[in-house]
Scaffold this active site. Structure first.
Site, PDB file in Angstrom:
ATOM      1  N   ASN A 137     -16.215   3.490   1.911  1.00 49.97           N
ATOM      2  CA  ASN A 137     -15.372   2.831   3.249  1.00 49.97           C
ATOM      3  C   ASN A 137     -15.095   5.175   3.153  1.00 49.97           C
ATOM      4  O   ASN A 137     -14.195   5.797   3.022  1.00 49.97           O
ATOM      5  CB  ASN A 137     -14.005   2.970   3.390  1.00 49.97           C
ATOM      6  CG  ASN A 137     -13.766   2.499   4.383  1.00 49.97           C
ATOM      7  OD1 ASN A 137     -13.274   3.362   4.956  1.00 49.97           O
ATOM      8  ND2 ASN A 137     -11.906   2.310   4.644  1.00 49.97           N
ATOM      9  N   THR A 169     -19.797   3.383   5.213  1.00 51.21           N
ATOM     10  CA  THR A 169     -19.933   2.133   6.338  1.00 51.21           C
ATOM     11  C   THR A 169     -19.277   2.750   7.173  1.00 51.21           C
ATOM     12  O   THR A 169     -18.599   3.736   7.316  1.00 51.21           O
ATOM     13  CB  THR A 169     -18.389   1.265   5.625  1.00 51.21           C
ATOM     14  OG1 THR A 169     -17.365   2.124   5.935  1.00 51.21           O
ATOM     15  CG2 THR A 169     -18.331   0.534   4.375  1.00 51.21           C
ATOM     16  N   HIS A 171     -18.402   0.776  10.373  1.00 49.21           N
ATOM     17  CA  HIS A 171     -17.092   0.349  10.677  1.00 49.21           C
ATOM     18  C   HIS A 171     -16.740  -0.848   9.973  1.00 49.21           C
ATOM     19  O   HIS A 171     -17.598  -1.309   8.718  1.00 49.21           O
ATOM     20  CB  HIS A 171     -17.735  -0.134  12.268  1.00 49.21           C
ATOM     21  CG  HIS A 171     -18.625  -1.225  11.990  1.00 49.21           C
ATOM     22  ND1 HIS A 171     -19.078  -2.825  12.217  1.00 49.21           N
ATOM     23  CD2 HIS A 171     -20.451  -0.940  12.251  1.00 49.21           C
ATOM     24  CE1 HIS A 171     -19.880  -3.162  11.500  1.00 49.21           C
ATOM     25  NE2 HIS A 171     -20.932  -2.014  11.898  1.00 49.21           N
ATOM     26  N   ASP A 196      -7.782  -1.846  -1.121  1.00 51.70           N
ATOM     27  CA  ASP A 196      -7.724  -3.116  -1.129  1.00 51.70           C
ATOM     28  C   ASP A 196      -7.931  -3.203  -0.068  1.00 51.70           C
ATOM     29  O   ASP A 196      -9.031  -4.676   0.029  1.00 51.70           O
ATOM     30  CB  ASP A 196      -6.228  -3.672  -1.085  1.00 51.70           C
ATOM     31  CG  ASP A 196      -5.749  -3.139  -2.545  1.00 51.70           C
ATOM     32  OD1 ASP A 196      -6.387  -3.079  -3.797  1.00 51.70           O
ATOM     33  OD2 ASP A 196      -4.601  -2.483  -2.487  1.00 51.70           O
ATOM     34  N   ARG A 309       2.554   5.077   5.901  1.00 56.26           N
ATOM     35  CA  ARG A 309       2.656   4.075   7.202  1.00 56.26           C
ATOM     36  C   ARG A 309       3.794   3.329   6.669  1.00 56.26           C
ATOM     37  O   ARG A 309       4.220   2.879   7.075  1.00 56.26           O
ATOM     38  CB  ARG A 309       1.705   3.897   7.595  1.00 56.26           C
ATOM     39  CG  ARG A 309       0.676   2.732   6.773  1.00 56.26           C
ATOM     40  CD  ARG A 309      -0.713   2.729   7.861  1.00 56.26           C
ATOM     41  NE  ARG A 309      -1.532   1.587   6.864  1.00 56.26           N
ATOM     42  CZ  ARG A 309      -2.207   1.909   6.292  1.00 56.26           C
ATOM     43  NH1 ARG A 309      -2.923   3.496   5.668  1.00 56.26           N
ATOM     44  NH2 ARG A 309      -2.964   0.939   5.211  1.00 56.26           N
ATOM     45  N   GLU A 501      -4.716  -7.914   5.157  1.00 53.58           N
ATOM     46  CA  GLU A 501      -4.527  -7.969   6.453  1.00 53.58           C
ATOM     47  C   GLU A 501      -4.271  -9.335   6.570  1.00 53.58           C
ATOM     48  O   GLU A 501      -3.117  -9.660   6.465  1.00 53.58           O
ATOM     49  CB  GLU A 501      -6.017  -8.088   6.341  1.00 53.58           C
ATOM     50  CG  GLU A 501      -6.866  -7.215   5.566  1.00 53.58           C
ATOM     51  CD  GLU A 501      -7.981  -7.406   5.761  1.00 53.58           C
ATOM     52  OE1 GLU A 501      -8.700  -7.663   7.132  1.00 53.58           O
ATOM     53  OE2 GLU A 501      -9.231  -6.873   5.370  1.00 53.58           O
TER      54      GLU A 501
HETATM   55  C1  LIG Z   1      14.645   1.693  -2.300  1.00 56.96           C
HETATM   56  C2  LIG Z   1      13.231   1.720  -3.028  1.00 56.96           C
HETATM   57  C3  LIG Z   1      12.266   0.713  -2.844  1.00 56.96           C
HETATM   58  C4  LIG Z   1      10.861   0.221  -3.204  1.00 56.96           C
HETATM   59  C5  LIG Z   1      10.535  -1.167  -3.570  1.00 56.96           C
HETATM   60  C6  LIG Z   1       8.900  -1.188  -3.665  1.00 56.96           C
HETATM   61  C7  LIG Z   1       8.664  -2.269  -3.905  1.00 56.96           C
HETATM   62  C8  LIG Z   1       6.989  -1.825  -4.031  1.00 56.96           C
HETATM   63  C9  LIG Z   1       6.291  -3.606  -4.021  1.00 56.96           C
HETATM   64  C10 LIG Z   1       4.597  -3.196  -3.384  1.00 56.96           C
HETATM   65  C11 LIG Z   1       4.191  -4.529  -3.843  1.00 56.96           C
HETATM   66  C12 LIG Z   1       2.612  -4.035  -3.410  1.00 56.96           C
HETATM   67  C13 LIG Z   1       2.095  -5.183  -2.905  1.00 56.96           C
HETATM   68  C14 LIG Z   1       0.275  -5.209  -2.891  1.00 56.96           C
HETATM   69  C15 LIG Z   1       0.100  -5.346  -1.482  1.00 56.96           C
HETATM   70  C16 LIG Z   1      -1.676  -5.519  -1.174  1.00 56.96           C
HETATM   71  O1  LIG Z   1      -2.273  -6.174  -1.067  1.00 56.96           O
HETATM   72  C17 LIG Z   1      -1.741  -4.774   0.123  1.00 56.96           C
HETATM   73  C18 LIG Z   1      -2.926  -4.197   0.550  1.00 56.96           C
HETATM   74  O2  LIG Z   1      -3.501  -3.691  -0.087  1.00 56.96           O
HETATM   75  N1  LIG Z   1      -0.828  -3.564   0.383  1.00 56.96           N
HETATM   76  C19 LIG Z   1      -0.179  -3.718   1.563  1.00 56.96           C
HETATM   77  O3  LIG Z   1       0.526  -4.892   1.846  1.00 56.96           O
HETATM   78  C20 LIG Z   1       1.207  -2.676   1.047  1.00 56.96           C
HETATM   79  C21 LIG Z   1       2.711  -3.040   1.211  1.00 56.96           C
HETATM   80  C22 LIG Z   1       3.417  -1.687   1.146  1.00 56.96           C
HETATM   81  C23 LIG Z   1       4.890  -1.722   0.713  1.00 56.96           C
HETATM   82  C24 LIG Z   1       5.962  -0.749   0.671  1.00 56.96           C
HETATM   83  C25 LIG Z   1       6.766  -1.153   0.343  1.00 56.96           C
HETATM   84  C26 LIG Z   1       7.771  -0.270   0.614  1.00 56.96           C
HETATM   85  C27 LIG Z   1       9.532  -0.529   0.888  1.00 56.96           C
HETATM   86  C28 LIG Z   1       9.924   0.840   0.905  1.00 56.96           C
HETATM   87  C29 LIG Z   1      11.518  -0.225   2.028  1.00 56.96           C
HETATM   88  C30 LIG Z   1      12.885   0.922   1.329  1.00 56.96           C
HETATM   89  C31 LIG Z   1      14.123   0.503   1.503  1.00 56.96           C
HETATM   90  C32 LIG Z   1      15.178   1.474   1.863  1.00 56.96           C
HETATM   91  C33 LIG Z   1      16.208   0.865   1.814  1.00 56.96           C
HETATM   92  C34 LIG Z   1      17.582   2.822   1.735  1.00 56.96           C
HETATM   93  N1  LIG Z   2     -16.233   2.779   8.225  1.00 57.22           N
HETATM   94  C1  LIG Z   2     -15.184   2.509   8.869  1.00 57.22           C
HETATM   95  N2  LIG Z   2     -14.539   2.121   9.847  1.00 57.22           N
HETATM   96  C2  LIG Z   2     -13.159   2.208  10.119  1.00 57.22           C
HETATM   97  N3  LIG Z   2     -12.260   0.843   9.423  1.00 57.22           N
HETATM   98  C3  LIG Z   2     -13.465   0.575   8.388  1.00 57.22           C
HETATM   99  C4  LIG Z   2     -15.278   1.272   7.862  1.00 57.22           C
HETATM  100  N4  LIG Z   2     -15.148   0.958   6.512  1.00 57.22           N
HETATM  101  C5  LIG Z   2     -14.535  -0.160   6.325  1.00 57.22           C
HETATM  102  N5  LIG Z   2     -13.521  -0.308   7.011  1.00 57.22           N
HETATM  103  C6  LIG Z   2     -12.003  -1.158   7.059  1.00 57.22           C
HETATM  104  O1  LIG Z   2     -10.762  -0.187   6.689  1.00 57.22           O
HETATM  105  C7  LIG Z   2      -9.818  -0.727   6.262  1.00 57.22           C
HETATM  106  C8  LIG Z   2      -8.951  -0.276   5.400  1.00 57.22           C
HETATM  107  O2  LIG Z   2      -9.674   0.383   4.104  1.00 57.22           O
HETATM  108  P1  LIG Z   2      -9.689   0.157   3.126  1.00 57.22           P
HETATM  109  O3  LIG Z   2      -8.654  -0.165   1.654  1.00 57.22           O
HETATM  110  O4  LIG Z   2     -10.521   1.481   1.919  1.00 57.22           O
HETATM  111  O5  LIG Z   2      -8.299   1.697   2.858  1.00 57.22           O
HETATM  112  P2  LIG Z   2      -6.125   1.291   2.906  1.00 57.22           P
HETATM  113  O6  LIG Z   2      -6.012   0.285   4.038  1.00 57.22           O
HETATM  114  O7  LIG Z   2      -6.084   2.885   3.481  1.00 57.22           O
HETATM  115  O8  LIG Z   2      -6.419   1.250   1.773  1.00 57.22           O
HETATM  116  P3  LIG Z   2      -5.465  -0.396   1.311  1.00 57.22           P
HETATM  117  O9  LIG Z   2      -6.384  -1.537   1.248  1.00 57.22           O
HETATM  118  O10 LIG Z   2      -5.724  -0.044  -0.346  1.00 57.22           O
HETATM  119  O11 LIG Z   2      -3.764  -0.364   1.532  1.00 57.22           O
HETATM  120  C9  LIG Z   2     -10.703  -1.940   5.755  1.00 57.22           C
HETATM  121  O12 LIG Z   2     -10.201  -3.236   5.990  1.00 57.22           O
HETATM  122  C10 LIG Z   2     -11.845  -1.793   5.693  1.00 57.22           C
HETATM  123  O13 LIG Z   2     -12.419  -3.186   6.711  1.00 57.22           O
END
Ligand SMILES: CCCCCCCCCCCCC/C=C/[C@@H](O)[C@H](CO)NC(=O)CCCCCCCCCCCCCCC
Ligand SMILES: Nc1ncnc2c1ncn2[C@@H]1O[C@H](COP(=O)(O)OP(=O)(O)OP(=O)(O)O)[C@@H](O)[C@H]1O
Ligand SMILES: [Ca+2]
Length: 543
Positions: A137, A169, A171, A196, A309, A501
């Site tokens: 990707n 890829t 798309h 992921d 983000r 997703e």
């Molecule tokens: C104060 C710091 C607290 C930090 C807490 C951190 C907890 C992080 C836990 C991460 C768990 C990730 C689970 C994985 C999910 C993946 O299948 C999925 C696809 O890539 N990622 C996300 O959905 C992306 C999920 C991204 C989550 C990011 C969470 C960030 C939370 C920030 C909260 C800030 C509060 C601040 C208040 C002053």
């Molecule tokens: N060529 C492409 N153009 C646009 N989207 C794509 C392309 N190839 C794959 N994708 C889509 O992009 C999405 C995100 O890709 P990828 O998981 O690699 O990165 P990310 O979102 O930055 O990482 P994470 O999933 O770890 O948060 C995937 O769900 C996939 O379906």
């Protein structure tokens, strides 16, 4: 070379040059390792090293560059023959690197004998892939996927004589759709370069293709799915890379490439998600409603920010502090010995996952005799939740090195269902912070965790919808609250975050399929002190 009973070769022991000195080099097939030691008396001896044959990447005849090696004059006169052994060097924090050692001697026949013996041993490593299908990707994470593959991974695959078909890829869903068209059976594995989301695409393509080829209807939530034996390799180049981190212990492209080359195999649980007898998605990491669903939904609009983000949307979602009302029904995972509050972690060769593997093999022998899920008891919980998280693995990632459920298992046939009830912002922050330190994130009165094999969720809103009690006023109120971040009203639905997703329905039926697929990984290795190149100081340890 003559063989011992059982087809083994006798130990090959020679005096070979390495660097400036002469070493006693041993190829010990019985112990499965290549070792070199300083033959000088112990007091003067330098380092002694060994490399397990299973960790040798490749062996090559080498042009010996005499000028590079600053050896004595008399040796410069003689023609030298050399071979290079490329092997895995284990560094700190589960990071692997490719290291090499060039051995030389004057006897061409001896050099050939060594090269041939090592190559034959590598040929015998049957789980190593020879042909791989690679999807890159180019837009995942920091948009470095193509560069990472070309600069860091492709040279290693070529060193290990792995041939590849590479698809960049164009798309979303390109990789998934492609996996329904190509002859997947000619490959020893599929590699995805991305995050992921990209892994999820490849997994859906492979699992979906296996079910299609076996005539299994994915829309049937009770169907016994066919295991997918074509392993998936993940070269991390995404934003979270949780699946890679949780199965390898680090998110590092070279480390992952080396696990692929060595032919590692880690089975993985997969949860299927259905709504009204319609298949929605599979999940291997986080299936999250409420907090993580809302973060994902908001972050999708900010893709241009890259991995940042999630922090931006995380902060925003934290401030909005929405809770959601609903009902969860689950069946506890009674078949597995572990519990989410265990201190033991799932590590390479995990005993609990092995037990589940045995049970799975027995179940498939006695298919038909096994208990139907309907016969077992369901537990029901109603409430107001800030987050409902179901994780089939720990979900460790660089943001949270121990993950959402530190004691979850990769391949035990269960998921940990974490319910975070409505609490104050301050308490929720305390809960979040514990994901980043050593304290127990389940030790709060508003957090419950259960190890489950299946569960269902219905939001209060859809329950009300079904009973036709929703009126126009409620709809308006729902709309108002969605647009008003300070409001904590529970009338709007959240979204499910399924491995990064979004899902279209809030009402879901989830079931864990034990070890449905396999990765080129070995789980996280226990930390060991002798990690660095297996260097040992004592000869006793070596022989
Ligand atoms: C104060 C710091 C607290 C930090 C807490 C951190 C907890 C992080 C836990 C991460 C768990 C990730 C689970 C994985 C999910 C993946 O299948 C999925 C696809 O890539 N990622 C996300 O959905 C992306 C999920 C991204 C989550 C990011 C969470 C960030 C939370 C920030 C909260 C800030 C509060 C601040 C208040 C002053
Ligand atoms: N060529 C492409 N153009 C646009 N989207 C794509 C392309 N190839 C794959 N994708 C889509 O992009 C999405 C995100 O890709 P990828 O998981 O690699 O990165 P990310 O979102 O930055 O990482 P994470 O999933 O770890 O948060 C995937 O769900 C996939 O379906
Ligand atoms: Ca599991």
């Amino acid at each position: 070379m003559e063989r011992l009973p059982g087809g083994r070769r006798p130990r090959l022991v020679s005096s070979l040059g390495l660097g400036r000195r002469s070493w006693e080099v041993t190829l010990d097939e019985e112990r499965g390792r290549l070792a070199w030691r300083d033959p000088r008396p112990p007091r003067r001896a330098g380092e002694n090293c060994f490399v397990p044959i299973s960790e040798i990447i490749a062996v090559e005849e080498t042009e010996f560059n005499k000028k590079q090696r600053n050896i004595g004059r008399w040796q410069k006169m003689a023609k030298l023959h050399a071979f290079t052994v490329y092997y895995v060097k284990k560094a700190r924090n589960h990071r692997w690197r490719c290291s090499d050692a060039t051995f030389w001697c004057e006897d061409e026949h001896l050099c050939n004998q060594w090269t041939q013996a090592l190559k034959e041993l590598l040929e015998m490593q049957k789980s190593r892939p020879k042909q791989l299908l690679v999807y890159i990707n180019p837009y995942g994470g920091k948009r470095q996927g193509k560069r990472i593959y070309e600069q860091k991974v492709a040279p290693l695959f070529s060193l290990a004589s792995i041939s590849t078909d590479v698809v960049i890829t164009e798309h979303a869903n390109h990789a998934k759709d492609n996996l329904f068209e190509v002859n997947i059976y000619k490959y020893d594995g599929v590699v995805c370069v991305g995050g992921d989301g990209m892994f999820s695409e490849v997994m859906h393509g492979l699992i979906g293709r296996m079910q299609k080829d076996s005539g299994i209807d994915q829309n049937n939530p009770k169907a016994s799915l066919v295991q997918c034996n074509i392993r998936i390799g993940i070269i991390p180049a995404g934003s979270t890379d949780c699946i890679c981190y949780s199965t390898v212990g680090i998110s590092d492209p070279v480390t992952s490439a080396l696990h692929i080359i060595l032919g590692d195999c880690q089975p993985l649980d997969v949860s299927s998600v259905h709504h009204n007898n319609t298949f929605l998605k599979y999940s291997v990491s986080l299936l999250g409603y409420g907090f993580y669903g809302d973060i994902l939904k908001d972050s999708e609009k900010k893709r241009w920010m890259g991995p940042m983000r999630y922090d931006y949307s995380g902060f925003k979602t934290f401030l909005s502090h929405h809770y959601y009302e609903g009902t969860i029904a689950y069946q506890p995972a009674k078949h597995t010995h572990g519990s989410p509050r265990d201190k033991e972690r799932c590590r390479t060769g995990c005993y609990i996952c092995k037990q589940s593997e045995k049970q799975l093999a027995e179940q498939s022998k006695e298919r038909g005799l096994k208990h139907e899920e309907g016969e077992e008891e369901w537990k029901v919980i109603k409430g107001k939740f800030l987050a409902i998280n179901a994780v089939s693995m720990s979900c460790a990632c660089p943001r949270s090195p121990k993950g959402l459920s530190p004691a979850a298992h990769l391949a035990d046939g269960s998921a940990d269902l974490i319910l975070v009830r409505k609490c104050s912002r301050f308490d929720f922050l305390r809960y979040l912070v514990r994901h980043t330190n050593q304290d127990d994130q389940f030790d709060f009165p508003f957090v419950d965790v259960y190890r489950v094999k299946c569960f269902q969720f219905t939001s209060k809103l859809s329950e009300d919808n079904e009973s036709n009690v929703m009126d126009i006023g409620k709809k308006r109120f729902g709309q108002f609250c969605r647009d008003h971040p300070a409001c904590c009203c529970s009338i709007v639905n959240s979204t499910w975050n399924c491995d990064g997703e979004t899902l279209d329905s809030s009402a879901v039926e989830v079931r864990v399929h034990c070890q449905l697929m396999k990765l080129f990984a070995r789980g996280i290795e226990e930390d060991c002190k002798d990690e660095a190149a297996h260097s040992q100081s004592s000869i006793e340890q070596l022989l």
